[in-house]
Design a protein around this motif. Structure first.
Motif, mmCIF file in Angstrom:
data_model
loop_
_atom_site.group_PDB
_atom_site.id
_atom_site.type_symbol
_atom_site.label_atom_id
_atom_site.label_comp_id
_atom_site.label_asym_id
_atom_site.label_seq_id
_atom_site.Cartn_x
_atom_site.Cartn_y
_atom_site.Cartn_z
ATOM 1 N N VAL A 7 1.001 -1.319 -0.021
ATOM 2 C CA VAL A 7 0.069 0.067 0.012
ATOM 3 C C VAL A 7 0.723 1.201 -0.010
ATOM 4 C CG1 VAL A 7 -1.908 1.309 1.278
ATOM 5 C CG2 VAL A 7 -1.776 -1.317 1.265
ATOM 6 N N TRP A 24 -8.503 2.957 9.969
ATOM 7 C CA TRP A 24 -8.616 1.849 9.039
ATOM 8 C C TRP A 24 -7.295 1.832 8.280
ATOM 9 C CZ3 TRP A 24 -8.396 3.844 4.106
ATOM 10 C CH2 TRP A 24 -8.753 5.048 3.866
ATOM 11 N N CYS A 60 -2.580 9.040 1.619
ATOM 12 C CA CYS A 60 -2.695 7.524 1.151
ATOM 13 C C CYS A 60 -4.002 6.954 1.134
ATOM 14 C CB CYS A 60 -1.811 7.022 2.062
ATOM 15 S SG CYS A 60 -1.535 4.882 1.886
ATOM 16 N N CYS A 61 -4.155 6.062 0.450
ATOM 17 C CA CYS A 61 -5.600 5.515 0.270
ATOM 18 C C CYS A 61 -6.605 6.586 -0.223
ATOM 19 C CB CYS A 61 -6.130 4.632 1.656
ATOM 20 S SG CYS A 61 -4.940 3.423 1.906
ATOM 21 N N THR A 62 -6.279 7.435 -0.978
ATOM 22 C CA THR A 62 -6.931 8.688 -1.122
ATOM 23 C C THR A 62 -7.634 8.617 -2.716
ATOM 24 O OG1 THR A 62 -4.763 9.935 -1.559
ATOM 25 C CG2 THR A 62 -6.493 10.182 0.476
ATOM 26 N N GLY A 63 -7.016 7.380 -3.580
ATOM 27 C CA GLY A 63 -7.659 7.102 -4.828
ATOM 28 C C GLY A 63 -6.998 8.238 -5.906
ATOM 29 N N GLY A 100 -10.399 0.459 -1.577
ATOM 30 C CA GLY A 100 -9.072 0.907 -0.858
ATOM 31 C C GLY A 100 -9.334 2.481 -0.531
ATOM 32 N N MET A 101 -10.445 2.893 -0.200
ATOM 33 C CA MET A 101 -10.648 4.192 0.043
ATOM 34 C C MET A 101 -11.768 4.390 1.157
ATOM 35 S SD MET A 101 -10.283 6.902 -3.125
ATOM 36 C CE MET A 101 -11.326 6.105 -4.207
ATOM 37 N N THR A 118 3.157 3.537 4.721
ATOM 38 C CA THR A 118 2.795 3.505 3.389
ATOM 39 C C THR A 118 3.672 4.551 2.810
ATOM 40 O OG1 THR A 118 1.043 4.806 4.199
ATOM 41 C CG2 THR A 118 0.712 2.485 3.830
ATOM 42 N N ILE A 164 -3.719 8.435 7.368
ATOM 43 C CA ILE A 164 -4.080 7.641 6.137
ATOM 44 C C ILE A 164 -5.498 7.975 5.993
ATOM 45 C CG2 ILE A 164 -4.039 5.321 5.042
ATOM 46 C CD1 ILE A 164 -1.761 4.807 6.765
ATOM 47 N N GLY A 165 -5.860 8.266 4.560
ATOM 48 C CA GLY A 165 -7.077 7.971 4.332
ATOM 49 C C GLY A 165 -8.163 9.157 4.404
ATOM 50 N N TYR A 209 -4.590 8.908 18.222
ATOM 51 C CA TYR A 209 -3.939 9.411 17.305
ATOM 52 C C TYR A 209 -4.707 10.416 16.371
ATOM 53 C CZ TYR A 209 -0.907 10.251 13.314
ATOM 54 O OH TYR A 209 -0.050 10.846 12.348
ATOM 55 N N ARG A 210 -5.890 9.769 16.098
ATOM 56 C CA ARG A 210 -6.651 10.789 15.025
ATOM 57 C C ARG A 210 -7.637 11.585 16.091
ATOM 58 N NH1 ARG A 210 -9.649 7.276 10.701
ATOM 59 N NH2 ARG A 210 -10.979 7.074 12.480
#
Lengths: 393, 393
Positions: A43, B307, A72-75, B339-340, A219, A108-109, A391-392
């Motif tokens: 990833v 996630w 990351c994981c943001t398409g 993945g998102m 990642t 991430i994301g 963390y978030r």
């Protein structure tokens, strides 16, 4: 801390919604030769994917970096954001977009606040200064408690002195399996990309790939090395090459040590030194397993000389070893001889060692072989759990 | 909870210096067929080494077990202690010493208080009762918060009902790489050792090898299965064999679940279900990596639907996967599609799921393959660190 031919900047763009610097820029006066090592995680963040393409040209003028969002994981939107960041920098600097790289670190994301970032780029470019490294260093931090930078000078055989200067971030999601964080290295050496790549791989394997905080791999991990050539000197002799490699190793090792010292919640730096293995690879597996064991790491936090957990971790490393031959040392205090504890006096002395902030854990497998490896780790503390549980939020 | 043909006892011998039961005994009225699975750790405790020899005979009358001391890394004195324990039990019962097995759990590397233990054996034998399982269960606990036992009845095709009854201990140093704790299973089935061994291996792989608390593997892990034959019935048909295997799987799975629920400091039980992998082995690697990630486990403790960490852990599992294809679910709430992230509404729903004590984390790799695997894990809490920082003090 400066490197001839390079300028740095760091500003508060507002990505983090805090009054903290979160956007940084590193620029070479000339198109520098560039090499990079990227995360081996399957990833990969958008900036990593973009840089992997662009770095193939071997040339780079600038690297823009942000904290607060890993992109990351943001398409497709993530890739568009990475491209927009490099485009904004290229326009503000009046250079080719293809010569701009990008790095991101953070959650991430989450969607990238692209306009917030591109809107801050003109101010970022205005802030560029040869002595701007501290601002840049600050702008890339996430859970880090302190900024990390290092510098070495190397005197080449022709009398020229070249500089290796680097800064890095990283405190969690750190595991010795590849370049494991963001690191930006620049030098005024004249060098071609192939030579840089080779030297960087060696240095990364000797430094960042020998540390662990929590066994997790990001990642976004990337190490960049840019050689601008402002010194006018290249590596002409074997001595030059060795000297430069040593300087590069030293700079990255210093940063790697800082990262573990700054490991999330860490109160102790533990150097796990394994020797007497049948091979270096065997020694490395034992060192890695011990360094990543939650039970070993919590015992260090508790300042408990619980060597049984060290034996148990070594025993599950998948390496051929005879438990009855193993010796264990805390600094110079022998705690285990031939697989057995050395008694209360040794325990008492070891307890003293365990109060120190830095501890050397020596494990001699005594297999008759000469395999050896060293891995740096830290303890696992209550604070680590607190940091990562929330963390978030 | 009883099993015809077996008696149990548990007493306070004083090994722990606490008023807690710490010595247990399981006895079969007749020489039972026996099978066992031992830790794969290279560092093996003395009782494990002794049992590995003795179990080769395929017959066993009694197993003596203690908590408070693992009798590991204790050298010749440790082996002498293990032998002394089995000898004292054999004498008190008037049986052959070679038919007595032994299991220990607790601190590694401390000398065994052999006389304290052997001195308590006559009282232990006197305490034997068909319904003594609760005392035995209590005597083998270390950091466990509760005793763990399970029972199933199987009706064979000839109309006989046989019993599978088991108890286990384990809360830390638990990793799905083999039988990972102490477990004592007895049955009144008539069976030969080979058949028992085969069925036990299968059941262990389906239960204890699918759980993790902290990724560490003990030096003492053992699962014993004794078949005393008091039912007078054996497995005659395929349906019998399947029925008995199912009962054995169920009993061990129930105990495995209890162990993770009781994981040191655990506040949540997380079932990591991976599907859509290219193979079951791939699915297992992803499930293991996610289940052992400190960052994933701390996020569960923090009830944070982070996630990104699950994606990052899957990505470093060393398995061929396409990040853009991955879907992630918390129970039936889809959190990640292709993945998102699925956005704030999904986050809100997932937060609700994360407040539960038991959570199913579904990961669909969507590779087009049908590989699947499930691993049970727990969260990583502040309490885990506290327990393990101070374990010996």
């Amino acid at each position: 801390m400066e490197c001839p031919g390079f300028q740095w900047a760091g500003v508060c763009a507002g990505i983090k919604n805090l009054k903290k610097k979160d956007l940084g820029l590193l620029v070479s006066d000339t198109p520098a030769a560039v090499a990079a090592v990227f995360t081996a995680n399957r990833v990969k963040a958008a900036p990593v994917l973009l840089d992997m393409e662009r770095v193939a040209s071997g040339r780079c003028r600038a690297i823009v970096a942000n904290s607060g969002n890993a992109n990351c994981c943001t398409g497709d939107a993530g890739m568009a954001a990475a491209l927009a960041m490099t485009k904004a920098v290229a326009e503000a600097l009046g250079i080719d977009e293809a010569l701009v790289l990008v790095a991101s670190t953070g959650v991430i994301g989450a969607p990238m606040p692209t306009e917030t970032i591109t809107g801050a780029v003109p101010g970022l470019v205005k802030a560029l200064r040869p002595d701007g490294l501290p601002d840049f260093s600050e702008s890339i931090l996430t859970t880090d408690r302190f900024a990390k930078s290092a510098l070495r000078n190397v005197r080449l055989e022709n009398g020229t002195t070249v500089t290796v200067c680097a800064t890095a971030k990283g405190a969690g999601m750190i595991r010795p399996d590849m370049a494991t964080m963001l690191c930006f290295v620049c030098t005024d050496l004249q060098a071609d990309t192939d030579a840089l790549s080779g030297m960087l791989s060696v240095a990364v394997d000797r430094s960042f790939n020998r540390i662990t905080v929590d066994g997790d791999t990001s990642t976004n991990d990337t190490v960049f090395l840019m050689a601008g050539g402002a010194s006018g000197a290249g590596l002409q002799t074997d001595a030059d090459r060795q000297g430069f490699q040593q300087a590069l190793d030293d700079v990255l090792t210093e940063l790697a040590r800082m990262m573990v010292t700054d490991g999330e919640g860490a109160t102790k730096l533990v150097e796990v030194r394994v020797k007497g293995a049948k091979s270096d690879a065997d020694a490395r597996r034992v060192a890695d397993t011990v360094a990543n064991s939650s039970l070993v790491k919590t015992a260090f936090f508790g300042q408990d000389a619980n060597w049984g957990r060290i034996m148990a971790a070594a025993g599950r490393a998948g390496v051929d070893l005879s438990p009855d031959a193993v010796d264990i040392f805390f600094d110079d205090v022998q705690m285990v001889k031939n697989g057995m504890g050395c008694g209360p006096e040794a325990e008492r002395k070891a307890s003293g060692v365990l109060k120190q902030p830095t501890i050397c854990l020596g494990i001699d497998l005594n297999t008759g072989g000469t395999g050896a490896a060293t891995v740096l780790t830290c303890d696992l503390s209550i604070e680590y759990v607190k940091i990562n549980a929330d963390y978030r939020t």
